[in-house]
Design a protein around this motif. Sequence first.
Motif, PDB file in Angstrom:
ATOM      1  N   TYR A  48       0.858  -1.191   0.000  1.00  0.00           N
ATOM      2  CA  TYR A  48       0.000   0.000   0.000  1.00  0.00           C
ATOM      3  C   TYR A  48       0.889   1.234   0.000  1.00  0.00           C
ATOM      4  O   TYR A  48       1.855   1.305   0.768  1.00  0.00           O
TER       5      TYR A  48
ATOM      6  N   ASN B  20      -2.841   1.882  -4.397  1.00  0.00           N
ATOM      7  CA  ASN B  20      -2.881   3.248  -3.909  1.00  0.00           C
ATOM      8  C   ASN B  20      -3.846   3.321  -2.727  1.00  0.00           C
ATOM      9  O   ASN B  20      -4.945   2.770  -2.778  1.00  0.00           O
ATOM     10  N   TYR B  21      -3.442   3.974  -1.679  1.00  0.00           N
ATOM     11  CA  TYR B  21      -4.228   4.051  -0.446  1.00  0.00           C
ATOM     12  C   TYR B  21      -5.570   4.739  -0.667  1.00  0.00           C
ATOM     13  O   TYR B  21      -6.584   4.331  -0.123  1.00  0.00           O
ATOM     14  N   ASP B  22      -5.571   5.784  -1.481  1.00  0.00           N
ATOM     15  CA  ASP B  22      -6.798   6.540  -1.759  1.00  0.00           C
ATOM     16  C   ASP B  22      -7.419   6.068  -3.066  1.00  0.00           C
ATOM     17  O   ASP B  22      -6.699   5.764  -4.021  1.00  0.00           O
TER      18      ASP B  22
ATOM     19  N   LYS C 117      -8.790   6.235  -6.572  1.00  0.00           N
ATOM     20  CA  LYS C 117      -8.521   7.124  -7.698  1.00  0.00           C
ATOM     21  C   LYS C 117      -9.240   6.583  -8.925  1.00  0.00           C
ATOM     22  O   LYS C 117      -9.439   5.384  -9.060  1.00  0.00           O
TER      23      LYS C 117
ATOM     24  N   ALA D  79       0.938   5.813  -1.193  1.00  0.00           N
ATOM     25  CA  ALA D  79       0.203   7.022  -1.579  1.00  0.00           C
ATOM     26  C   ALA D  79       1.221   8.067  -2.026  1.00  0.00           C
ATOM     27  O   ALA D  79       2.348   8.088  -1.514  1.00  0.00           O
TER      28      ALA D  79
END
Length: 168
Positions: free
Chosen positions: A62, A94-96, A98, A64
Motif C-alpha cells: 500500500y 494506492n491508499y486513496d 482514484k 500514496a
Amino acid sequence: MGLLKAKANTNKLKPLLTLLLLVTAAMGGIFTYQHLQHDFETLEGRTYSWSTLKGQWVVVNYFAPWCAPCLREMPELAKFNASLPSNTKLFAVNYDLKTLSELKEMTEKYNITIPVIVSSQSTALPMEKPPYLPATFIIGPEGKVVDTIMGELTAAHLTQRLQALRRE
C-alpha cells in the motif's frame, strides 16, 4: 406435394434450431460470467482471482503519493519486481481511491513501474486497509496473509523476509 414436404421438414427443424440457439446463448452467458469474475484488476487491464493465485506468494504494497517513505521505497519495489523469486507476484495499491485516469497519471508522474491494482468497491484483497503507510503484506500460497511489514523497506529486506517465510 413438394411444397408440403418442404414445410414439414422446416417444422421439424424449428425445435432443433431453437434448442441450438438456447444452448449457444447459455454457453455464451457462462463464458461471460466466468470472464467477469475476478477479485482485482491492474492498471494494465490484467484481472486476477485469488483462487488462481493459490500456490503462489503474493506481495501487496500500500502506498500514496503524499507519503514520502512510500515514494522512496518505489525504486526498491521495482528492483524487487525485476528479480522476483519464482512463484511470486508483486502488486501495489494506492491508499486513496482514484479514477483510472488519475491512477495512470500518478504512476507516470512518480515513475511507478510495478503492477498497480485499480481499487474499486469490488476489489477483494485478503487484508484490511492499513492504518498507516507504507504497508506491505505477504500472502502465502494458501491465500492468507502470513506477514505484515509496516514502514519503509528495501528490496533486500523484502527478499530476505520472503526467503525466511518460505523456509518456515
